[in-house]
Design an enzyme around this catalytic site. Structure first.
Site: not given
Ligand code: F6R
Length: 608
Positions: A2, A27, A73, A99-100, A481, A485, A488, A504, A603
């Site tokens: 927070c 934040r 948060w 916070n915490g 993963e 990364k 994207e 294969h 996001k």
């Molecule tokens: C990649 C990324 C996305 C999310 C996906 C699911 O870096 O962030 O692939 O992981 O859109 O999002 P959440 O976890 O919010 O359901």
């Protein structure tokens, strides 16, 4: 995660508090509040964005010269007015922002309730003002010292006492807290951006320190109560840099936050002797856990990759069959969910449309659903039967980093919890894994302590068109993963393959100088992995290998090697992904990409 602000001086406190809170908006928050002191304590709170609190305050007259504020948060308890900070004691004589996480708040709350204290929130924080009420004997500093001797966990807290309007007392443990120095006025904040408009002269508090802030000056005391002469730190960052704690991008800041949030996610969830996982939030009975005969995990993107690690560790430790599905597939493929099946959904935001639909499909078929999510009271958290929160704090960069590693941690906790109850692992083995889990954050710290070689490798490969990630077992899931990364944020075409699968078909794509990131952290699979690396090396690929410290044989087949600290082989995923996050980050930066906001991506994906 927070935001905290505070002011004491000769000016009107409320506008300064609100302005400071606005600087912490990045934040993320779900409620906000302030408390000011003048002829007693006055508290104002509101749910939702800060502007709602501002509307609430509009037209009200305060004329107070001291106050504290907070943006929340949510961790313990959903966003609501009662759960919003500041929190007060029974009679409104003490008020606290925090916070915490107070780990031992449940026994403390019970103890205080037995003595007649009345609680109005679901938060861990509320024990703090009640403890102050319990201990206070006319001196707030002594009372705060007594309170922090009682609590376990992480905190940055600021307290006001109605009887002592000339001071704010603050304390810190494992959560940042900064004092800002002015002329006959002083400030406090959890983050530098909240102070920059007023001062660049600061005192950065360390764990165990308590500061007494008055308009005339600041005194800092150490754990034993001794006064400390702190050096003034002058902040040189620009305002925008300060939001990112001096990092160039939120993604890099969030990568570097991982040691802390991994500790937060483990906090209070491991017994002191490392013998067992303590998942009090899961109400499944031992009988239900023993009778579970199948687990489905469903999620999207990075969270799906965390699910793949989950399959690996749950099957290995708890000896339960696990199916993992991409949520957009699960919802339409008519999965066969029979009695005894359990469904786990994973989502950072808790709002992803496909994951939510998958959860509803599981419910429709009568299954119990456990959610692993980062956002308290998100749709997924509300609809699931059980929730394990990851304490990653707000993740701002679109590319998920710290949310992923905390999701992995939650998976490990769940797998160990199930293994303990089902008796599928020797107690010594469980203890060995838990002991190593406690050390993971230190392992991540040591990877982050020197990143120059990863940056140099990234510079070398930044202009490539294609990249491949290979691994076996747990390493394969992390390779996926790493590949996501990279694609994207750098827009380089990247694919992940199970190393044994290359011949294969995919081997046809391996040409001169194409980078292949080879994950080789599993001792039992090392020989096989080395053979696979040789296959691609023979076709001209340029190999960057990831291995555990001491696995030097890898140097014979790889041009570049990144070592991660030795750890129990089942836990390597949390460590190996960190260099991959950094590799993707530095490659994207070298290519001039907008790292925090990659093209075409959002996001939280709340549409199908
Ligand atoms: C990649 C990324 C996305 C999310 C996906 C699911 O870096 O962030 O692939 O992981 O859109 O999002 P959440 O976890 O919010 O359901």
């Amino acid at each position: 995660m927070c935001g905290i602000v505070g002011y004491i001086g000769h000016r009107e406190a409320v506008p300064i508090l609100i302005e400071g809170l606005k600087k912490l908006e990045y934040r993320g928050y779900d409620s906000a509040g302030i408390a000011v002191l003048k002829d007693g304590i006055r508290i104002e709170k509101q749910v939702g964005k800060l502007e709602f609190l501002e509307q609430e305050l509009d037209g009200k007259i305060f004329t107070a010269r001291v106050g504290i504020g907070h943006t929340r948060w949510a961790t313990h308890g959903k966003p609501s007015k009662n759960n919003a900070h500041p929190h007060a004691d029974c009679k409104g004589r003490f008020v606290v922002v925090h916070n915490g996480i107070i780990e031992n708040y449940i026994p403390l709350k019970e103890w205080l309730q037995e003595q007649g204290h009345k609680f109005i929130s679901e938060t861990d924080t509320e024990v703090l003002p009640h403890l102050l009420e319990h201990f206070y004997q006319g001196d707030l500093v002594t009372a705060v010292q007594q309170v922090i001797a009682k609590v376990r966990g992480s905190y940055a807290m600021a307290a006001l006492a109605a009887e002592e309007p000339d001071k704010i007392v603050v304390a810190r443990n494992d959560s940042p807290l900064i004092v800002g120095l002015g002329e006959n006025e002083n400030y406090l904040a959890s983050d530098i951006p909240a102070l920059l408009k007023h001062t660049r002269q600061t005192l950065i508090l360390e764990d165990g320190e308590i500061a007494v802030i008055s308009a005339r000056g600041v005194k800092v005391f150490g754990r034993e109560g001794q006064e400390i002469n702190k050096k003034v730190f002058e902040v040189k960052w620009k305002a925008e840099q300060a939001e990112k704690h001096g990092y160039e991008h939120f993604m890099l800041k969030e990568i570097f936050e991982q040691p802390k949030v991994l500790r937060d996610t483990l906090r209070g969830r491991i017994s002191d002797d490392n013998a067992a996982v303590v998942l009090d939030e899961i109400s499944l009975t031992p009988e239900e856990i023993k009778n579970t005969n199948k687990i489905f995990i469903t999620a999207c993107g990075t969270a799906y990759h965390a699910g793949l690690v989950g399959k690996y560790v749950i099957e290995k430790l708890a000896r339960l069959p696990v199916e993992v599905d991409i949520a957009s597939e699960f919802r339409y493929r008519e999965p066969i969910i029979e009695p005894g099946s359990l469904v786990i959904v994973v989502s950072q935001s808790g709002e992803t449309a496909d994951t939510l639909a998958a959860l509803r499909e599981a419910h429709r078929q009568g299954a119990k659903v456990i959610a692993i999510t980062n956002v308290v009271d998100s749709s997924i958290a509300r609809e699931a039967d059980e929730v394990i929160y990851t304490w990653a704090g707000p993740e701002i960069a679109v590319a998920s980093t710290k949310a992923y590693t905390t999701q992995l941690t939650a998976m490990y906790l769940l797998a160990l919890h199930f293994a303990g109850i089902r008796g599928t692992q020797e107690p010594e083995e469980i203890k060995r894994i838990i002991t190593d889990m406690r050390n993971i954050s230190r392992g991540v710290e040591s990877i982050l302590a020197s990143t120059e070689h990863i940056e140099a490798f990234a510079g070398h490969y930044a202009s490539c068109e294609d990249a491949f990630f290979i691994g076996r077992g747990l390493d394969y899931t992390v390779a996926m993963e790493g590949s996501l990364k990279l694609k994207e944020i750098s827009y380089i075409h990247a694919e992940a393959y199970a190393a044994g699968e290359l011949k294969h078909g995919t081997l046809a794509l391996i040409v001169e100088n194409v980078p292949v990131v080879a994950l080789a952290t599993q001792p039992a699979l090392l020989e096989k992995m080395i053979s696979n690396i040789k296959e691609v090396h023979a076709r001209g690929a340029s190999i960057i290998a990831l291995a555990l410290e001491g696995m030097t044989e890898i140097e014979e087949v790889a041009e570049r090697v990144i070592y991660v600290p030795k750890i129990h082989p089942i836990l390597t995923s949390v460590l190996t992904v960190v260099p991959l996050q950094l590799l993707a980050y530095y490659m994207a930066v070298a290519r001039g990409c907008d790292v925090d906001k990659p093209r075409n991506l959002a996001k939280a994906v709340t549409v199908e």
